[in-house]
Design a protein around this motif. Structure first.
Motif, PDB file in Angstrom:
ATOM      1  N   SER A   6       0.837  -1.197   0.000  1.00 39.27           N
ATOM      2  CA  SER A   6       0.000   0.000   0.000  1.00 39.27           C
ATOM      3  C   SER A   6       0.878   1.255   0.000  1.00 39.27           C
ATOM      4  O   SER A   6       2.088   1.180   0.226  1.00 39.27           O
ATOM      5  CB  SER A   6      -0.918   0.009   1.219  1.00 39.27           C
ATOM      6  N   TYR A   7       0.256   2.364  -0.283  1.00 40.26           N
ATOM      7  CA  TYR A   7       0.927   3.661  -0.222  1.00 40.26           C
ATOM      8  C   TYR A   7      -0.028   4.635   0.458  1.00 40.26           C
ATOM      9  O   TYR A   7      -1.215   4.367   0.586  1.00 40.26           O
ATOM     10  CB  TYR A   7       1.319   4.144  -1.627  1.00 40.26           C
ATOM     11  N   ARG A   8       0.487   5.758   0.916  1.00 41.35           N
ATOM     12  CA  ARG A   8      -0.331   6.744   1.616  1.00 41.35           C
ATOM     13  C   ARG A   8      -0.323   8.060   0.846  1.00 41.35           C
ATOM     14  O   ARG A   8       0.701   8.472   0.326  1.00 41.35           O
ATOM     15  CB  ARG A   8       0.178   6.957   3.033  1.00 41.35           C
ATOM     16  N   LEU A   9      -1.475   8.687   0.807  1.00 41.94           N
ATOM     17  CA  LEU A   9      -1.622   9.996   0.165  1.00 41.94           C
ATOM     18  C   LEU A   9      -2.272  10.970   1.131  1.00 41.94           C
ATOM     19  O   LEU A   9      -3.130  10.581   1.924  1.00 41.94           O
ATOM     20  CB  LEU A   9      -2.526   9.881  -1.067  1.00 41.94           C
ATOM     21  N   PRO A  10      -1.882  12.245   1.067  1.00 38.76           N
ATOM     22  CA  PRO A  10      -2.579  13.243   1.889  1.00 38.76           C
ATOM     23  C   PRO A  10      -4.055  13.255   1.507  1.00 38.76           C
ATOM     24  O   PRO A  10      -4.406  13.211   0.329  1.00 38.76           O
ATOM     25  CB  PRO A  10      -1.909  14.561   1.514  1.00 38.76           C
ATOM     26  N   SER A  11      -4.912  13.267   2.510  1.00 38.16           N
ATOM     27  CA  SER A  11      -6.338  13.257   2.204  1.00 38.16           C
ATOM     28  C   SER A  11      -7.037  14.545   2.622  1.00 38.16           C
ATOM     29  O   SER A  11      -7.977  14.971   1.977  1.00 38.16           O
ATOM     30  CB  SER A  11      -7.022  12.059   2.852  1.00 38.16           C
ATOM     31  N   TRP A  12      -6.587  15.176   3.708  1.00 33.69           N
ATOM     32  CA  TRP A  12      -7.131  16.471   4.091  1.00 33.69           C
ATOM     33  C   TRP A  12      -6.232  17.124   5.119  1.00 33.69           C
ATOM     34  O   TRP A  12      -5.408  16.482   5.737  1.00 33.69           O
ATOM     35  CB  TRP A  12      -8.572  16.367   4.583  1.00 33.69           C
ATOM     36  N   GLY A  13      -6.371  18.417   5.268  1.00 34.24           N
ATOM     37  CA  GLY A  13      -5.554  19.181   6.207  1.00 34.24           C
ATOM     38  C   GLY A  13      -6.432  19.999   7.135  1.00 34.24           C
ATOM     39  O   GLY A  13      -7.651  19.911   7.094  1.00 34.24           O
ATOM     40  N   CYS A  14      -5.804  20.825   7.958  1.00 33.36           N
ATOM     41  CA  CYS A  14      -6.525  21.694   8.892  1.00 33.36           C
ATOM     42  C   CYS A  14      -6.242  23.147   8.537  1.00 33.36           C
ATOM     43  O   CYS A  14      -5.102  23.511   8.267  1.00 33.36           O
ATOM     44  CB  CYS A  14      -6.073  21.414  10.324  1.00 33.36           C
ATOM     45  N   TYR A  15      -7.284  23.939   8.577  1.00 30.49           N
ATOM     46  CA  TYR A  15      -7.190  25.339   8.184  1.00 30.49           C
ATOM     47  C   TYR A  15      -7.920  26.220   9.196  1.00 30.49           C
ATOM     48  O   TYR A  15      -8.862  25.775   9.849  1.00 30.49           O
ATOM     49  CB  TYR A  15      -7.818  25.546   6.795  1.00 30.49           C
ATOM     50  N   THR A  16      -7.486  27.471   9.308  1.00 29.90           N
ATOM     51  CA  THR A  16      -8.205  28.435  10.139  1.00 29.90           C
ATOM     52  C   THR A  16      -9.490  28.831   9.424  1.00 29.90           C
ATOM     53  O   THR A  16      -9.680  28.519   8.237  1.00 29.90           O
ATOM     54  CB  THR A  16      -7.358  29.694  10.392  1.00 29.90           C
ATOM     55  N   LEU A  17     -10.359  29.545  10.132  1.00 31.21           N
ATOM     56  CA  LEU A  17     -11.614  29.982   9.521  1.00 31.21           C
ATOM     57  C   LEU A  17     -11.395  30.900   8.327  1.00 31.21           C
ATOM     58  O   LEU A  17     -12.213  30.952   7.417  1.00 31.21           O
ATOM     59  CB  LEU A  17     -12.505  30.666  10.556  1.00 31.21           C
ATOM     60  N   ASP A  18     -10.250  31.605   8.303  1.00 32.04           N
ATOM     61  CA  ASP A  18      -9.972  32.484   7.156  1.00 32.04           C
ATOM     62  C   ASP A  18      -9.131  31.793   6.080  1.00 32.04           C
ATOM     63  O   ASP A  18      -8.640  32.435   5.159  1.00 32.04           O
ATOM     64  CB  ASP A  18      -9.325  33.794   7.602  1.00 32.04           C
ATOM     65  N   GLY A  19      -8.941  30.471   6.191  1.00 36.70           N
ATOM     66  CA  GLY A  19      -8.287  29.705   5.139  1.00 36.70           C
ATOM     67  C   GLY A  19      -6.797  29.479   5.285  1.00 36.70           C
ATOM     68  O   GLY A  19      -6.174  28.890   4.412  1.00 36.70           O
ATOM     69  N   GLN A  20      -6.182  29.914   6.385  1.00 36.13           N
ATOM     70  CA  GLN A  20      -4.742  29.710   6.573  1.00 36.13           C
ATOM     71  C   GLN A  20      -4.454  28.237   6.859  1.00 36.13           C
ATOM     72  O   GLN A  20      -5.050  27.631   7.736  1.00 36.13           O
ATOM     73  CB  GLN A  20      -4.237  30.566   7.740  1.00 36.13           C
ATOM     74  N   ASP A  21      -3.533  27.670   6.100  1.00 31.22           N
ATOM     75  CA  ASP A  21      -3.119  26.279   6.285  1.00 31.22           C
ATOM     76  C   ASP A  21      -2.315  26.163   7.573  1.00 31.22           C
ATOM     77  O   ASP A  21      -1.360  26.902   7.794  1.00 31.22           O
ATOM     78  CB  ASP A  21      -2.277  25.837   5.085  1.00 31.22           C
ATOM     79  N   LEU A  22      -2.668  25.248   8.434  1.00 30.04           N
ATOM     80  CA  LEU A  22      -1.996  25.089   9.724  1.00 30.04           C
ATOM     81  C   LEU A  22      -0.853  24.085   9.695  1.00 30.04           C
ATOM     82  O   LEU A  22      -0.213  23.854  10.721  1.00 30.04           O
ATOM     83  CB  LEU A  22      -3.007  24.697  10.803  1.00 30.04           C
ATOM     84  N   GLU A  23      -0.558  23.501   8.537  1.00 31.87           N
ATOM     85  CA  GLU A  23       0.585  22.592   8.438  1.00 31.87           C
ATOM     86  C   GLU A  23       1.871  23.347   8.770  1.00 31.87           C
ATOM     87  O   GLU A  23       2.108  24.433   8.251  1.00 31.87           O
ATOM     88  CB  GLU A  23       0.662  21.993   7.032  1.00 31.87           C
ATOM     89  N   LYS A  24       2.678  22.800   9.637  1.00 29.43           N
ATOM     90  CA  LYS A  24       3.938  23.370  10.113  1.00 29.43           C
ATOM     91  C   LYS A  24       3.748  24.623  10.970  1.00 29.43           C
ATOM     92  O   LYS A  24       4.698  25.310  11.272  1.00 29.43           O
ATOM     93  CB  LYS A  24       4.895  23.670   8.956  1.00 29.43           C
ATOM     94  N   GLU A  25       2.544  24.950  11.334  1.00 29.72           N
ATOM     95  CA  GLU A  25       2.258  26.097  12.200  1.00 29.72           C
ATOM     96  C   GLU A  25       1.802  25.574  13.553  1.00 29.72           C
ATOM     97  O   GLU A  25       1.061  24.610  13.633  1.00 29.72           O
ATOM     98  CB  GLU A  25       1.153  26.974  11.607  1.00 29.72           C
ATOM     99  N   VAL A  26       2.238  26.219  14.597  1.00 32.39           N
ATOM    100  CA  VAL A  26       1.817  25.811  15.931  1.00 32.39           C
ATOM    101  C   VAL A  26       0.530  26.552  16.291  1.00 32.39           C
ATOM    102  O   VAL A  26       0.367  27.715  15.954  1.00 32.39           O
ATOM    103  CB  VAL A  26       2.922  26.068  16.980  1.00 32.39           C
ATOM    104  N   VAL A  27      -0.387  25.840  16.900  1.00 32.59           N
ATOM    105  CA  VAL A  27      -1.592  26.457  17.437  1.00 32.59           C
ATOM    106  C   VAL A  27      -1.438  26.441  18.949  1.00 32.59           C
ATOM    107  O   VAL A  27      -1.317  25.384  19.559  1.00 32.59           O
ATOM    108  CB  VAL A  27      -2.867  25.695  17.012  1.00 32.59           C
ATOM    109  N   LYS A  28      -1.399  27.630  19.544  1.00 32.90           N
ATOM    110  CA  LYS A  28      -1.216  27.733  20.991  1.00 32.90           C
ATOM    111  C   LYS A  28      -2.582  27.766  21.667  1.00 32.90           C
ATOM    112  O   LYS A  28      -3.494  28.430  21.187  1.00 32.90           O
ATOM    113  CB  LYS A  28      -0.428  28.999  21.334  1.00 32.90           C
ATOM    114  N   PRO A  29      -2.709  27.064  22.780  1.00 35.83           N
ATOM    115  CA  PRO A  29      -3.982  27.088  23.501  1.00 35.83           C
ATOM    116  C   PRO A  29      -4.185  28.410  24.230  1.00 35.83           C
ATOM    117  O   PRO A  29      -3.221  29.120  24.519  1.00 35.83           O
ATOM    118  CB  PRO A  29      -3.838  25.928  24.493  1.00 35.83           C
ATOM    119  N   ASP A  30      -5.414  28.712  24.539  1.00 36.46           N
ATOM    120  CA  ASP A  30      -5.711  29.881  25.358  1.00 36.46           C
ATOM    121  C   ASP A  30      -5.250  29.642  26.798  1.00 36.46           C
ATOM    122  O   ASP A  30      -4.786  30.566  27.462  1.00 36.46           O
ATOM    123  CB  ASP A  30      -7.211  30.182  25.339  1.00 36.46           C
TER     124      ASP A  30
END
Length: 81
Positions: free
Chosen positions: A26-50
């Motif tokens: 088998s092989y693996r492919l990216p299937s989906w990512g995570c984005y902010t509400l304004d469309g910023q890709d969060l890959e390689k970005e840290v999300v800090k908690p409140d």
């Protein structure tokens, strides 16, 4: 919309899915990512908690989840107000 309670994100948050080949491998492919509400890709970005709350291995051995405990505390505090 709500408070983020916990630790920073891992920076690697693209999700992959496996596809099978005819030879059984088998092989693996990216299937989906995570984005902010304004469309910023969060890959390689840290999300800090409140509110930073870290669970440790010792907490796990004690059967405690300090993040959930703090979240419940925050909800109860908000309900009083």
């Amino acid at each position: 919309m709500g408070k983020i309670i916990g630790t920073e994100s891992y920076r690697w948050i693209i999700f992959t899915s496996a596809k099978g080949l005819v030879d059984g491998s088998s092989y693996r492919l990216p299937s989906w990512g995570c984005y902010t509400l304004d469309g910023q890709d969060l890959e390689k970005e840290v999300v800090k908690p409140d509110i930073f709350v870290k669970n440790t291995f010792l907490h796990r051995l004690e059967g405690r989840d300090r993040q959930i405990e703090r979240a419940v505390s925050e909800i109860l505090k908000d309900l009083k107000n």
